[in-house]
Design an enzyme around this catalytic site. Structure first.
Site, short mmCIF file in Angstrom:
data_model
loop_
_atom_site.label_atom_id
_atom_site.label_comp_id
_atom_site.label_asym_id
_atom_site.label_seq_id
_atom_site.Cartn_x
_atom_site.Cartn_y
_atom_site.Cartn_z
N CYS A 149 -7.45 -16.87 4.20
CA CYS A 149 -6.43 -17.31 3.25
C CYS A 149 -5.03 -17.07 3.82
O CYS A 149 -4.13 -17.92 3.69
CB CYS A 149 -6.59 -16.58 1.91
SG CYS A 149 -6.61 -14.77 2.03
N HIS A 176 -0.89 -8.27 0.20
CA HIS A 176 -2.15 -8.88 -0.23
C HIS A 176 -2.78 -8.11 -1.37
O HIS A 176 -2.89 -6.89 -1.33
CB HIS A 176 -3.12 -8.93 0.96
CG HIS A 176 -4.20 -9.94 0.84
ND1 HIS A 176 -5.22 -9.84 -0.07
CD2 HIS A 176 -4.42 -11.08 1.54
CE1 HIS A 176 -6.02 -10.88 0.06
NE2 HIS A 176 -5.57 -11.65 1.03
N ARG A 194 -8.31 2.21 3.99
CA ARG A 194 -9.00 1.29 3.10
C ARG A 194 -10.21 1.94 2.41
O ARG A 194 -10.94 1.29 1.67
CB ARG A 194 -9.42 0.03 3.86
CG ARG A 194 -8.23 -0.90 4.02
CD ARG A 194 -8.48 -2.06 4.92
NE ARG A 194 -9.33 -3.09 4.35
CZ ARG A 194 -9.37 -4.34 4.81
NH1 ARG A 194 -8.59 -4.69 5.82
NH2 ARG A 194 -10.17 -5.22 4.27
N THR A 207 -4.69 -7.35 9.46
CA THR A 207 -5.06 -8.66 8.93
C THR A 207 -5.63 -9.51 10.05
O THR A 207 -5.13 -9.49 11.18
CB THR A 207 -3.85 -9.39 8.31
OG1 THR A 207 -4.23 -10.75 8.01
CG2 THR A 207 -2.65 -9.40 9.23
#
Length: 327
Positions: A149, A176, A194, A207
């Site tokens: 995306c 994001h 994360r 990313t």
């Protein structure tokens, strides 16, 4: 045009919503959906969506089919797509998120479909294709990746900007929303940051767009860098791009030239309104540039900021590229 959807998660369901309720789906016949989850939960999650709201028509699941808007779509529940007969299917939309190896990516072809479009980065793809950046290379590739995306938002913008005002170097930060790759509560992940609860903190991370943009716009290889910050919102992300231009530009005219060029783009949009992320939900563009956020320093450094619905916009590109592949 006949398609099959393999994987009825966030992207698979957004694709079906758009096919059924928008002009983008004209002439598309969804002949099969495959997901390992049971039919009743697939039907329920399509009917009720926490991000996009309830589907505006009744949805039921019975006799092995999803029934919606007078359509009867065959539902399968196979872990291996080769167990199905997909003869006559033009394109399989591979939305499971696991088609990174050749044997998995080719399963749709083995099942009888003509082509496969993967909803994410995949080294097994013959081509990583981004509409508005390198779609002229699509040709007759049989296994194609629709990139990510963020790449769909960044690559067309960088390609367009480089034509108007050649880029010397640039850095992109995607802000994001959290995704299913993050835990709801602190839990072990390979990336320490994360592993923290996605809805409670801003999380600096990487990313895939960092290298995918270079793959899609290869003449800028080595001149584009990227990073990400995952933020505690459920939908709509943003791209903050700072570019050092090769030559000095007129700061009074470049924004107008940029806006005019974007108006001709099939995937980019522009807004002069002071919008916030929730205003962009369900927008089909790959990226909507925010005019009020544009900045120039010394006529050579340009800052651009844009919004993208990372689910809805990406799903729209899946449909657009699938149509091109079928044709």
């Amino acid at each position: 045009m006949k398609i099959a959807i393999n994987g009825f998660g966030r992207i698979g369901r957004a694709i079906l919503r758009q096919i059924l309720t928008t002009e983008r789906g004209a002439g598309i016949d969804v002949v099969a959906i495959n997901d390992i989850a049971a039919l009743d939960i697939c039907s329920y999650l399509f009917q009720y969506d926490s991000t996009f709201g309830p589907f505006p028509h009744e949805v039921t699941g019975h006799d092995g089919h999803l029934h919606v808007m007078g359509k009867r779509i065959q539902m399968h529940h196979q872990a291996d797509l080769t167990q199905l007969d997909l003869s006559g299917v033009d394109v399989v939309l591979e939305c499971t998120g696991v088609a990174r190896s050749s044997d998995v990516a080719q399963r749709g072809l083995t099942a009888g479909a003509r082509k496969v479009l993967i909803s994410g980065p995949s080294p097994a793809a013959e081509l990583t294709c981004v509409l508005g950046a390198n779609d002229a290379l699509l040709g007759d590739a049989r296994i194609v990746s629709n990139a990510s995306c963020t790449t769909n938002g960044t690559a067309p913008l960088i390609a367009l900007l480089d034509r108007l005002a050649p880029i010397e170097r640039a850095h992109m930060t995607t802000i994001h929303c959290y995704t299913n790759s993050q835990p709801m509560v602190d839990a072990p992940r390979g990336d320490f940051a994360r592993s923290r609860a996605g809805a409670l903190s801003m999380v600096p991370t990487t990313t895939s767009a960092s290298h995918l943009v270079e793959e899609v716009v290869p003449h800028l290889k080595g001149r584009i860098s990227g990073a990400a910050v995952r933020v505690p919102t459920a939908s709509v992300s943003a791209i903050d791009l700072v570019a050092q231009l090769h030559e000095s530009q007129d700061s009074a005219t470049l924004p107008t030239r940029l806006k005019e060029a974007i108006a001709k783009s099939p995937v980019l949009g522009w807004t002069d309104h002071p919008l916030v992320s929730s205003d962009l939900r369900s927008r089909p563009e790959s990226l909507v540039l925010a005019g009020p956020e544009l900045r120039m320093i010394d006529n050579r450094q340009l800052r651009l900021f844009g919004w993208y619905d990372n689910e809805w916009g990406f799903s729209a590109r899946m449909i657009d590229i699938a149509r091109r592949m079928a044709n």
